[in-house]
Design a protein around this motif. Structure first.
Motif, mmCIF file in Angstrom:
data_model
loop_
_atom_site.group_PDB
_atom_site.id
_atom_site.type_symbol
_atom_site.label_atom_id
_atom_site.label_comp_id
_atom_site.label_asym_id
_atom_site.label_seq_id
_atom_site.Cartn_x
_atom_site.Cartn_y
_atom_site.Cartn_z
ATOM 1 N N PRO A 199 7.388 15.868 -1.504
ATOM 2 C CA PRO A 199 8.307 16.127 -1.015
ATOM 3 C C PRO A 199 9.794 14.625 0.220
ATOM 4 C CG PRO A 199 7.657 16.726 0.298
ATOM 5 C CD PRO A 199 6.904 16.735 -0.245
ATOM 6 N N VAL A 200 10.936 14.297 0.102
ATOM 7 C CA VAL A 200 11.270 13.364 0.665
ATOM 8 C C VAL A 200 11.597 14.044 1.699
ATOM 9 C CG1 VAL A 200 13.620 12.508 0.976
ATOM 10 C CG2 VAL A 200 12.222 12.325 -0.895
ATOM 11 N N VAL A 201 10.616 13.418 3.118
ATOM 12 C CA VAL A 201 11.299 13.716 4.113
ATOM 13 C C VAL A 201 12.285 13.333 5.175
ATOM 14 C CG1 VAL A 201 8.612 14.970 4.097
ATOM 15 C CG2 VAL A 201 8.875 13.026 5.204
ATOM 16 N N ALA A 202 12.590 12.317 4.417
ATOM 17 C CA ALA A 202 13.347 11.320 5.747
ATOM 18 C C ALA A 202 14.062 10.943 4.885
ATOM 19 C CB ALA A 202 12.873 10.815 6.899
ATOM 20 N N VAL A 203 15.108 9.901 4.998
ATOM 21 C CA VAL A 203 16.344 8.856 4.912
ATOM 22 C C VAL A 203 16.434 7.893 5.895
ATOM 23 C CG1 VAL A 203 18.332 8.353 3.214
ATOM 24 C CG2 VAL A 203 16.952 10.363 2.383
ATOM 25 N N PHE A 204 16.851 6.638 5.396
ATOM 26 C CA PHE A 204 17.356 5.658 6.305
ATOM 27 C C PHE A 204 18.197 5.042 5.757
ATOM 28 C CE2 PHE A 204 13.312 6.569 8.075
ATOM 29 C CZ PHE A 204 13.311 5.972 9.599
ATOM 30 N N ASN A 205 19.169 4.743 6.216
ATOM 31 C CA ASN A 205 20.955 4.199 6.155
ATOM 32 C C ASN A 205 20.922 2.951 6.459
ATOM 33 O OD1 ASN A 205 22.685 6.626 5.184
ATOM 34 N ND2 ASN A 205 21.506 6.157 3.693
ATOM 35 N N LEU A 209 17.676 17.380 6.573
ATOM 36 C CA LEU A 209 16.793 15.846 5.864
ATOM 37 C C LEU A 209 17.638 15.616 6.907
ATOM 38 C CD1 LEU A 209 14.982 14.865 4.126
ATOM 39 C CD2 LEU A 209 16.857 13.976 3.255
ATOM 40 N N PRO A 210 16.600 15.037 8.053
ATOM 41 C CA PRO A 210 17.359 14.055 8.559
ATOM 42 C C PRO A 210 17.476 12.268 7.906
ATOM 43 C CG PRO A 210 14.757 14.723 9.636
ATOM 44 C CD PRO A 210 14.951 15.407 7.848
ATOM 45 N N ILE A 211 18.523 11.815 7.822
ATOM 46 C CA ILE A 211 19.433 10.454 7.497
ATOM 47 C C ILE A 211 19.607 9.526 8.803
ATOM 48 C CG2 ILE A 211 20.754 9.698 6.019
ATOM 49 C CD1 ILE A 211 21.190 12.443 5.132
ATOM 50 N N TYR A 212 18.722 8.853 9.332
ATOM 51 C CA TYR A 212 18.509 7.998 10.519
ATOM 52 C C TYR A 212 19.688 6.820 9.953
ATOM 53 C CZ TYR A 212 13.965 10.632 11.249
ATOM 54 O OH TYR A 212 13.834 12.032 12.058
ATOM 55 N N ALA A 213 20.556 6.591 10.511
ATOM 56 C CA ALA A 213 21.518 5.309 10.860
ATOM 57 C C ALA A 213 21.556 4.777 12.181
ATOM 58 C CB ALA A 213 22.549 5.745 10.102
ATOM 59 N N PHE A 260 11.371 3.125 -1.491
ATOM 60 C CA PHE A 260 10.435 4.753 -0.894
ATOM 61 C C PHE A 260 9.287 4.354 -0.394
ATOM 62 C CE2 PHE A 260 9.959 5.178 -5.489
ATOM 63 C CZ PHE A 260 8.486 5.530 -5.880
ATOM 64 N N VAL A 261 8.559 5.148 0.694
ATOM 65 C CA VAL A 261 7.703 4.456 0.750
ATOM 66 C C VAL A 261 6.362 5.995 1.785
ATOM 67 C CG1 VAL A 261 6.386 4.314 3.112
ATOM 68 C CG2 VAL A 261 8.584 2.925 3.182
ATOM 69 N N VAL A 262 5.881 5.947 0.737
ATOM 70 C CA VAL A 262 4.996 7.113 0.272
ATOM 71 C C VAL A 262 3.803 7.187 1.707
ATOM 72 C CG1 VAL A 262 3.237 8.081 -0.803
ATOM 73 C CG2 VAL A 262 5.266 7.072 -1.498
ATOM 74 N N THR A 263 4.413 8.010 2.990
ATOM 75 C CA THR A 263 2.973 8.766 3.558
ATOM 76 C C THR A 263 2.538 9.380 3.461
ATOM 77 O OG1 THR A 263 4.761 9.488 5.241
ATOM 78 C CG2 THR A 263 5.361 7.253 5.148
ATOM 79 N N SER A 264 1.150 9.710 4.046
ATOM 80 C CA SER A 264 0.128 11.099 4.104
ATOM 81 C C SER A 264 1.616 12.917 4.550
ATOM 82 C CB SER A 264 -0.460 10.639 4.918
ATOM 83 O OG SER A 264 -0.319 11.337 6.610
ATOM 84 N N ALA A 265 2.696 12.052 5.691
ATOM 85 C CA ALA A 265 3.243 13.511 5.781
ATOM 86 C C ALA A 265 4.514 13.260 4.616
ATOM 87 C CB ALA A 265 4.318 13.183 6.735
ATOM 88 N N GLY A 266 4.995 12.568 3.721
ATOM 89 C CA GLY A 266 5.697 13.062 2.617
ATOM 90 C C GLY A 266 6.442 11.683 2.381
ATOM 91 N N VAL A 267 7.525 11.529 1.680
ATOM 92 C CA VAL A 267 8.271 10.117 1.402
ATOM 93 C C VAL A 267 9.134 9.639 2.214
ATOM 94 C CG1 VAL A 267 9.217 9.359 -1.092
ATOM 95 C CG2 VAL A 267 7.396 10.574 -0.840
ATOM 96 N N VAL A 268 9.538 8.629 2.457
ATOM 97 C CA VAL A 268 10.487 8.537 2.959
ATOM 98 C C VAL A 268 11.720 6.987 2.475
ATOM 99 C CG1 VAL A 268 11.065 6.796 5.286
ATOM 100 C CG2 VAL A 268 9.508 8.914 5.508
ATOM 101 N N ALA A 274 1.002 -1.104 0.249
ATOM 102 C CA ALA A 274 -0.009 -0.221 0.444
ATOM 103 C C ALA A 274 0.753 1.229 -0.122
ATOM 104 C CB ALA A 274 -1.198 0.090 1.215
ATOM 105 N N HIS A 275 2.233 1.126 0.673
ATOM 106 C CA HIS A 275 2.402 2.601 1.191
ATOM 107 C C HIS A 275 4.122 2.319 0.371
ATOM 108 C CE1 HIS A 275 0.041 2.518 4.165
ATOM 109 N NE2 HIS A 275 -0.225 4.020 3.790
ATOM 110 N N VAL A 276 4.526 1.323 -0.272
ATOM 111 C CA VAL A 276 6.207 0.629 -0.626
ATOM 112 C C VAL A 276 6.121 0.565 -2.071
ATOM 113 C CG1 VAL A 276 8.031 -0.547 0.148
ATOM 114 C CG2 VAL A 276 6.477 -0.350 2.321
ATOM 115 N N TRP A 277 7.251 1.208 -2.647
ATOM 116 C CA TRP A 277 7.683 1.188 -3.923
ATOM 117 C C TRP A 277 9.507 0.615 -3.892
ATOM 118 C CZ3 TRP A 277 4.614 2.426 -8.099
ATOM 119 C CH2 TRP A 277 3.020 3.028 -7.846
ATOM 120 N N LEU A 278 9.744 -0.068 -4.993
ATOM 121 C CA LEU A 278 10.925 -0.838 -4.871
ATOM 122 C C LEU A 278 11.341 -0.430 -6.320
ATOM 123 C CD1 LEU A 278 13.312 -2.479 -4.571
ATOM 124 C CD2 LEU A 278 11.974 -4.201 -5.317
#
Length: 332
Positions: A106-112, A134-138, A73-81, A48-52
């Motif tokens: 927009p992209v609102v976050a990235v995870f590594n 931009l928050p980049i999480y790890a 990437f994950v499309v959420t109501s707050a933006g793309v992760v 529902a929310h995830v694309w590859l």
């Protein structure tokens, strides 16, 4: 470039509207500075929310320009992760183009997922487009690893492996640490963090998209590529799988390399067990590494994948050696 070349390039850029030759020179100059763009790979919806954005290649070459790892990437109501940003500025830019074909958010976050460069060097593109806040999480261990020479080492290696195709990529480190068990909310989507010790590396972060029953597993499992185990652990990987499956339940497991599947941990775990179990038995029986290798190569869990697995011929011997060395430590 030398000063004379820079002056020539600048003149050509200023006159690009007048002469086709100047326009070509400007393009070539830009490609020299940044490397050529990566061809578009349309995103495929997994849930529902995830694309590859799927990478068919498992290793970097001049031909694939470093496109060797999946971008999720994950499309959420707050933006793309984004989960894993790719191996270069150019791959990140391609991912942004593909995201924009799916949504105008927009992209609102990235995870590594970990510190190997094919999973985070694309951070540069996202910061360049969406700003350095931009928050980049790890995981903290990933951030610490990349603060030293490791970050620039991966940038240099990717340039070398791709014949400079990734030139222009800057090291942009993750800036926001996460912890195991942490849940981060992005609008209507919850992301849960998982880390159960050393598997592929000591710093493997798996990101569960709770509402979709889908988990991005980075490189702890791969569909059809033999994984780098230089910094990993065979028994650690089995322990990680067991803990992750117990915590998350049935999932679509999405690897950093290869196609997703509900049986991914089982099938890749079987392959790794086909390497580990004969090595452990050989050590316990006082047999040599050469004898262990013969047993591994005959094991059906391994031999059945010999002709189809990417990187098998060049890597299987090395990873048998690593398994044998780890088995010696475990046994004694």
């Amino acid at each position: 470039m030398k000063r004379r070349h820079l002056i020539l390039a600048s003149t050509a850029l200023g006159s690009a509207a007048l002469w086709p030759e100047a326009r070509l020179l400007a393009q070539q100059t830009q490609e020299f500075i940044e490397g050529p763009p990566v061809a578009d790979i349309p995103a495929k919806q997994l849930s529902a929310h995830v694309w590859l954005i799927y990478s068919p290649d498992g290793f970097p070459t001049p031909e694939n320009r470093g496109m060797m790892a999946n971008v999720i990437f994950v499309v959420t109501s707050a933006g793309v992760v984004v989960i894993d940003s790719g191996a270069s500025l150019q791959i990140g830019q391609m991912a942004i183009r593909m995201i924009r074909k799916v949504t105008d958010k927009p992209v609102v976050a990235v995870f590594n997922s970990h510190y190997h460069g094919d999973h985070w060097l694309g951070n540069h593109a996202f910061v360049k487009t969406y700003g350095d806040k931009l928050p980049i999480y790890a995981l903290p261990s990933t951030i610490e690893k990349l603060k030293g020479a490791e970050g620039n080492l991966w940038r240099s290696l990717m340039e070398r492996w791709t014949n400079q195709s990734t030139l222009g990529t800057e090291v942009v480190l993750p800036n926001t640490p996460v912890q195991h068990g942490q849940v981060i909310q992005f609008g209507d989507v919850s992301l849960r963090m998982h880390h159960y010790g050393t598997a592929h590396t000591p710093s493997d972060l798996c990101v569960e998209v709770v509402q979709d029953k889908l988990t991005a597993v980075g490189d702890i499992a791969m569909t059809n590529r033999i994984a780098n185990m230089d910094e990993g652990s065979y028994p650690g990987t089995f322990k990680y799988y067991k803990a992750l499956m117990a915590a998350a339940g049935e999932q679509i497991w999405v690897p950093g390399h290869g196609q997703p599947g509900k049986d991914l941990l089982q099938t890749y775990g079987d392959f790794l067990a086909g390497i580990w179990a004969p090595c452990l038995k050989a050590v316990e029986d006082g047999q040599s590494e050469a004898e262990a290798k013969l047993a591994v190569l005959k094991d059906p869990r391994v031999s059945l994948r010999a002709k189809t697995m990417q990187g098998y011929e060049g890597n299987i011997g090395k990873y048998i050696s690593l398994a044998y060395l780890e088995a010696e430590k475990v046994a004694f």
